[in-house]
Design an enzyme around this catalytic site. Structure first.
Site, mmCIF file in Angstrom:
data_model
loop_
_atom_site.group_PDB
_atom_site.id
_atom_site.type_symbol
_atom_site.label_atom_id
_atom_site.label_comp_id
_atom_site.label_asym_id
_atom_site.label_seq_id
_atom_site.Cartn_x
_atom_site.Cartn_y
_atom_site.Cartn_z
ATOM 1 C CE LYS A 173 -2.013 2.476 3.140
ATOM 2 N NZ LYS A 173 -1.917 3.784 2.468
ATOM 3 C CD GLU A 248 14.296 1.479 8.017
ATOM 4 O OE1 GLU A 248 14.780 2.561 8.390
ATOM 5 O OE2 GLU A 248 14.875 0.397 8.148
ATOM 6 C CB CYS A 282 13.202 9.950 6.977
ATOM 7 S SG CYS A 282 14.087 8.950 5.773
ATOM 8 C CD GLU A 384 9.960 13.116 11.245
ATOM 9 O OE1 GLU A 384 8.860 12.587 11.492
ATOM 10 O OE2 GLU A 384 10.829 12.591 10.532
HETATM 11 P P1 NAD Z 1 2.485 7.891 8.072
HETATM 12 O O1 NAD Z 1 2.953 7.082 9.202
HETATM 13 O O2 NAD Z 1 1.367 8.836 8.272
HETATM 14 O O3 NAD Z 1 2.030 6.974 6.844
HETATM 15 C C1 NAD Z 1 2.904 6.035 6.254
HETATM 16 C C2 NAD Z 1 2.076 4.952 5.607
HETATM 17 O O4 NAD Z 1 1.399 4.232 6.616
HETATM 18 C C3 NAD Z 1 1.004 5.463 4.655
HETATM 19 O O5 NAD Z 1 0.910 4.595 3.555
HETATM 20 C C4 NAD Z 1 -0.244 5.392 5.505
HETATM 21 O O6 NAD Z 1 -1.427 5.253 4.759
HETATM 22 C C5 NAD Z 1 0.031 4.138 6.318
HETATM 23 N N1 NAD Z 1 -0.718 4.015 7.581
HETATM 24 C C6 NAD Z 1 -1.175 5.001 8.389
HETATM 25 N N2 NAD Z 1 -1.828 4.461 9.450
HETATM 26 C C7 NAD Z 1 -1.748 3.106 9.317
HETATM 27 C C8 NAD Z 1 -2.201 2.008 10.091
HETATM 28 N N3 NAD Z 1 -2.883 2.175 11.229
HETATM 29 N N4 NAD Z 1 -1.942 0.772 9.658
HETATM 30 C C9 NAD Z 1 -1.246 0.563 8.523
HETATM 31 N N5 NAD Z 1 -0.805 1.570 7.739
HETATM 32 C C10 NAD Z 1 -1.035 2.826 8.134
HETATM 33 O O7 NAD Z 1 3.774 8.634 7.521
HETATM 34 P P2 NAD Z 1 3.845 9.718 6.385
HETATM 35 O O8 NAD Z 1 3.290 10.990 6.931
HETATM 36 O O9 NAD Z 1 3.304 9.142 5.122
HETATM 37 O O10 NAD Z 1 5.425 9.844 6.176
HETATM 38 C C11 NAD Z 1 6.213 10.725 6.885
HETATM 39 C C12 NAD Z 1 6.979 10.008 7.982
HETATM 40 O O11 NAD Z 1 7.725 8.932 7.425
HETATM 41 C C13 NAD Z 1 7.987 10.882 8.668
HETATM 42 O O12 NAD Z 1 7.929 10.650 10.051
HETATM 43 C C14 NAD Z 1 9.316 10.403 8.114
HETATM 44 O O13 NAD Z 1 10.427 10.638 8.945
HETATM 45 C C15 NAD Z 1 9.057 8.960 7.938
HETATM 46 N N6 NAD Z 1 9.986 8.381 6.973
HETATM 47 C C16 NAD Z 1 10.952 7.522 7.438
HETATM 48 C C17 NAD Z 1 11.871 6.983 6.556
HETATM 49 C C18 NAD Z 1 12.944 6.045 7.023
HETATM 50 O O14 NAD Z 1 13.557 5.389 6.182
HETATM 51 N N7 NAD Z 1 13.187 5.910 8.309
HETATM 52 C C19 NAD Z 1 11.793 7.308 5.201
HETATM 53 C C20 NAD Z 1 10.809 8.187 4.769
HETATM 54 C C21 NAD Z 1 9.890 8.706 5.668
#
Ligand code: NAD
Length: 480
Positions: A173, A248, A282, A384
């Protein structure tokens, strides 16, 4: 209006409920396509297709599997311009960034793991003259892969490529905010002849479609990239089910500038590590610590260069900073700028919304923002922000800056600038971060372990770590 479709059992399909969500172009602030609002029924269909395809895919000769994955990489290269444009429109990033970084990296991910899988060998341990042990690694089953919106196709392929290369079938997803390139990718999978059901892409909201993937009893491994709060929810669901988990998560990365650094390199790269992709990476170094002797000079020069950056239409080749991904995210970033002022910070440059004339006048643009005068402990420096906002603080000693750098609950990456090799080793050893860059930033070798400590995640991606994650090890001990 274009309707994005799910990719289930080799076909592009509507969600069973028939419901769709709005998908925004963040540079215009307008809905430009629709995305399936999938639910547990769609996920169930995807899991059934993935289960059905598993026997064929996991037992296919590794060369043949790799060949199909490499064909997908070649198709990504062929469609570079189309995919880069789609990524820019969907996410808000400058199209030149998508063309030079996001899309090339997506095909590199596919190729890297496709070829890597052909070198992935079983281990053997000879126990004197008494026994031979060999460790067979078999694909774990149907893998669940969930990715965020900041580097959409780049991070989507970073997960699914090792899963597929290891022989897993996948239910994936992408973020509901940036679904477009994953949709285009599903069309390329069909064109490349990926067997039906090997990869299934279910679009929709995290708490609905995402949660259904996490909860599904026939998905034994979850690879997730996203925010720490979501990661915690996912761990709470998956841990009692004893699923394999790779998380991650977020970061609050320090960028440490010692007075003996190569200043020009440190400045040029720090501008990139602060504001690339609107600061929505990130790994961005959002807390800059500068040794006191260099502090004033660094701040002056950094601010001068920040003011020279062009915020504007992502499709304009001159643009350095595009639109933030959504109105809600822009408002979150703005709320941190207000908080920084309440906490006593000085906005040295930036801090405001940008109105871009013409097509983009309704877009979500922010000035790159530099804040000084804050303590390392305040919320602005602990939480963050994930936008084009950095703080700069002075320090006097190595011990002091290590304490500042390690003071957050995150531990993803850190950057340090010094020409003193001994210091680089010493400081690197004491930084509580999974990834350290010395005199560079985001310089990647895909074989290296990638991931965070503390609340930045669990596990490592990249290289053998990623391939191993998607397998289950079985040791066979033969008594001689
Ligand atoms: P998010 O956690 O809101 O969403 C990430 C994904 O998870 C999306 O596809 C979302 O639909 C899904 N999701 C949300 N709730 C869920 C649930 N209950 N069950 C399953 N899936 C669910 O994050 P975001 O706002 O899309 O991304 C930004 C964040 O990602 C920042 O905190 C950033 O630091 C982090 N990030 C980390 C890395 C890394 O490699 N460590 C890389 C890129 C981004």
């Amino acid at each position: 209006m274009q309707k994005i479709q799910n990719y289930i059992n080799g076909e592009l399909t509507a969600p069973v409920s028939g419901k769709y969500l709005d998908n925004y172009n963040p540079a215009e602030g307008k809905v430009y396509s629709l995305i399936p609002d999938s639910d547990g029924v769609d996920v169930q269909n995807a899991v059934e297709a993935a289960n059905e395809a598993f026997a064929l895919w996991s037992s296919m000769a590794v060369e043949k599997r790799a060949d199909i994955l490499q064909r997908i990489a070649t198709l990504i290269d062929r469609d570079l311009d189309k995919l880069a444009l789609a990524e820019s429109v969907d996410q808000g990033k400058p199209v030149k960034l998508a063309r030079s970084v996001d899309i090339p990296r997506a095909s590199a991910n596919m190729r890297f793991f496709a070829t890597g899988s052909m070198h992935f060998a079983s281990e053997a341990h000879i126990t004197g003259s008494e026994a031979v042990n060999y460790t067979a690694r078999a694909a774990v089953g149907v893998a669940g892969c969930i990715s965020p919106w900041n580097l959409p196709l780049y991070l989507f392929t970073w997960k699914i490529a090792p899963a597929l290369a290891a022989g897993c079938t996948v239910v994936a997803k992408p973020s509901e905010l940036t679904p477009m390139t994953a949709f285009l990718f599903s069309q390329l999978c069909i064109e490349a002849g990926l067997p039906n059901g090997v990869l299934n892409i279910v679009h929709g909201l995290g708490p609905r479609a995402g949660q259904a993937i996490i909860e599904h009893p026939e998905i034994p491994a979850i690879s997730f990239t996203g925010g720490t709060v979501t990661g915690r929810k996912i761990a709470a669901t998956a841990a009692p089910m004893f699923k394999k988990l790779s998380l991650e998560l977020g970061g609050k990365n320090p960028n440490i500038i010692f007075a003996d650094c190569d200043l020009e390199q440190a400045l040029t790269t720090s501008i990139l590590s602060s504001f690339s992709n609107q600061g929505e990476i990130c790994l961005c170094g959002s807390r800059i610590f500068v040794e006191r002797g260099l502090y004033t000079r660094f701040v002056d020069e950094f601010v001068k260069r920040t003011r020279q950056m062009t915020v504007g239409d992502p499709l304009d080749e001159k643009t350095n900073i595009g639109a933030l991904v959504s109105e809600a995210h822009m408002n979150k970033v703005l709320s941190y700028i207000t908080l920084a002022q309440e906490e006593g910070g000085e906005i040295v440059t930036g801090g405001k919304k940008v109105k871009v004339a013409g097509r983009c006048e309704g877009g979500y643009f922010l000035e790159p923002t530099v804040i000084t005068g804050l303590s390392h402990q305040c919320r602005t420096n602990q939480e963050e922000i994930f936008g084009p906002v950095v703080t700069i603080m002075p320090f006097d000693t190595e011990e002091e800056v290590l304490a500042y750098a390690n003071s957050t609950s995150y531990g993803l990456s850190a950057t340090l600038w010094t020409e003193n090799l001994k210091r680089a080793h010493r400081v690197s050893a004491q930084l509580k971060s999974g990834i350290i860059w010395v005199n560079c930033w985001l310089f990647r070798d895909l074989r290296t372990p990638f991931g965070g400590m503390k609340q930045s995640g669990v596990g490592r991606e990249g290289g053998w770590d990623a391939l191993r994650f998607f397998t289950e090890a079985k040791n066979v001990c033969i008594r001689l």
